[in-house]
Design a protein around this motif. Structure first.
Motif, PDB file in Angstrom:
ATOM      1  N   VAL A 193      37.019  34.264  40.673  1.00 56.89           N
ATOM      2  CA  VAL A 193      37.309  34.922  41.953  1.00 56.89           C
ATOM      3  C   VAL A 193      38.599  35.719  41.838  1.00 56.89           C
ATOM      4  CG1 VAL A 193      37.944  34.536  44.362  1.00 56.89           C
ATOM      5  CG2 VAL A 193      36.067  33.231  43.352  1.00 56.89           C
ATOM      6  N   ARG A 194      39.615  35.101  41.261  1.00 54.96           N
ATOM      7  CA  ARG A 194      40.909  35.765  41.139  1.00 54.96           C
ATOM      8  C   ARG A 194      40.863  36.958  40.190  1.00 54.96           C
ATOM      9  NH1 ARG A 194      44.022  30.073  40.580  1.00 54.96           N
ATOM     10  NH2 ARG A 194      45.544  31.251  39.354  1.00 54.96           N
ATOM     11  N   LEU A 195      39.895  36.941  39.254  1.00 50.87           N
ATOM     12  CA  LEU A 195      39.727  38.052  38.320  1.00 50.87           C
ATOM     13  C   LEU A 195      38.656  39.037  38.779  1.00 50.87           C
ATOM     14  CD1 LEU A 195      39.972  35.984  35.012  1.00 50.87           C
ATOM     15  CD2 LEU A 195      41.601  37.728  35.783  1.00 50.87           C
ATOM     16  N   ASN A 196      38.179  38.843  40.017  1.00 52.53           N
ATOM     17  CA  ASN A 196      37.180  39.744  40.610  1.00 52.53           C
ATOM     18  C   ASN A 196      35.917  39.824  39.759  1.00 52.53           C
ATOM     19  OD1 ASN A 196      36.218  41.472  42.614  1.00 52.53           O
ATOM     20  ND2 ASN A 196      36.960  43.309  41.556  1.00 52.53           N
ATOM     21  N   ASN A 197      35.405  38.651  39.385  1.00 54.29           N
ATOM     22  CA  ASN A 197      34.172  38.560  38.603  1.00 54.29           C
ATOM     23  C   ASN A 197      33.166  37.720  39.396  1.00 54.29           C
ATOM     24  OD1 ASN A 197      32.115  38.053  36.730  1.00 54.29           O
ATOM     25  ND2 ASN A 197      33.533  37.944  35.000  1.00 54.29           N
ATOM     26  N   PRO A 198      32.494  38.328  40.382  1.00 54.88           N
ATOM     27  CA  PRO A 198      31.586  37.566  41.254  1.00 54.88           C
ATOM     28  C   PRO A 198      30.464  36.867  40.499  1.00 54.88           C
ATOM     29  CG  PRO A 198      32.005  39.761  42.139  1.00 54.88           C
ATOM     30  CD  PRO A 198      32.562  39.744  40.755  1.00 54.88           C
ATOM     31  N   GLU A 199      29.916  37.520  39.484  1.00 53.66           N
ATOM     32  CA  GLU A 199      28.799  36.923  38.747  1.00 53.66           C
ATOM     33  C   GLU A 199      29.216  35.611  38.089  1.00 53.66           C
ATOM     34  OE1 GLU A 199      25.665  38.041  35.122  1.00 53.66           O
ATOM     35  OE2 GLU A 199      27.035  39.557  35.930  1.00 53.66           O
TER      36      GLU A 199
END
Length: 235
Positions: A193-199
């Motif tokens: 989440v913090r790295l903006n990786n929803p998958e």
């Protein structure tokens, strides 16, 4: 001598923006001036934060950091988190400002972190905890890897290295106890989440929820599971 006080002054780019952030947390502005130098003081009971405005300052480059010890960091975290959700519509865990939830980090005392709009790290820990107390808690295998990753991600702010460390741990210890794998997957979801990786966030949460736990183990991870689920659902 007795009753001395020390008040470091933390930098920020926009003084009023930073004051407003602290007011969201529940602080009260006790002082503000614009000339000759912009500065302010915000206070929450015995916690006093002094601020100064710096034109052209980049919060991402800030080295500002302050240690705050409180009797009950968990209660304070929940107060801050509730107020931040009300203001932002969700818990800010990425970018600046943000808040990182309480956890026992490998080699550190238990606590949580707030990064204010000036990029200053407020490291809030439990009064009376010591590094020696933390070192008494022994962990091995995947549990130790998760603690190391938490220190990298939460104390150093290097989420990418924390994720790499955690991925290596999950690969090395595929037969780790169920609760350790659940905690590792939950932290991987949070890092994603913090790295903006929803998958990756959704996949990690699904992996955690797919592992069977005992009733006692479910109680141990209940708060963490709720926290991470809320983060992933807000993506």
């Amino acid at each position: 001598m007795a009753n001395e006080r020390t008040y470091p002054i933390l930098p920020c780019r926009e003084l009023d923006e930073t004051i407003a952030f602290y007011e969201t947390l529940g602080f009260k502005r006790t002082y503000r001036q614009l000339r000759p130098n912009p500065s302010a003081v915000v206070a929450l009971e015995d916690i006093h934060i002094h601020l100064f405005g710096m034109e052209g300052f980049n919060p991402a480059d800030s080295y500002g950091s302050v240690i705050i010890v409180v009797p009950d960091p968990d209660s304070l975290y929940h107060t801050f988190a509730t107020r931040l959700r009300e203001r932002f519509g969700k818990l800010p865990v990425t970018g600046i400002p943000r808040i990182l939830r309480p956890r026992k980090r490998f080699g550190t005392v238990r606590g949580f972190t707030v990064i204010d709009p000036g990029g200053n790290w407020l490291r809030i820990s439990k009064l009376g905890d010591t590094e020696e107390d933390a070192s008494l808690e022994k962990a091995e295998g995947l549990a130790q890897i998760t603690l190391v990753a938490a220190r990298l991600g939460d104390a150093r702010g290097d989420e990418a290295l924390a994720l790499k460390t955690l991925e290596n741990g999950l690969t090395r210890f595929p037969e780790a106890p169920a609760i350790e794998r659940v905690q590792a997957y939950l932290y991987r979801a949070e890092l994603a989440v913090r790295l903006n990786n929803p998958e990756l966030a959704h996949a990690s949460l699904n992996s955690a929820m797919g592992i069977a736990l005992t009733t006692e183990e479910q109680a141990i991870v209940e708060d963490e599971l709720t926290h991470v689920t809320q983060l992933v659902q807000k993506l």
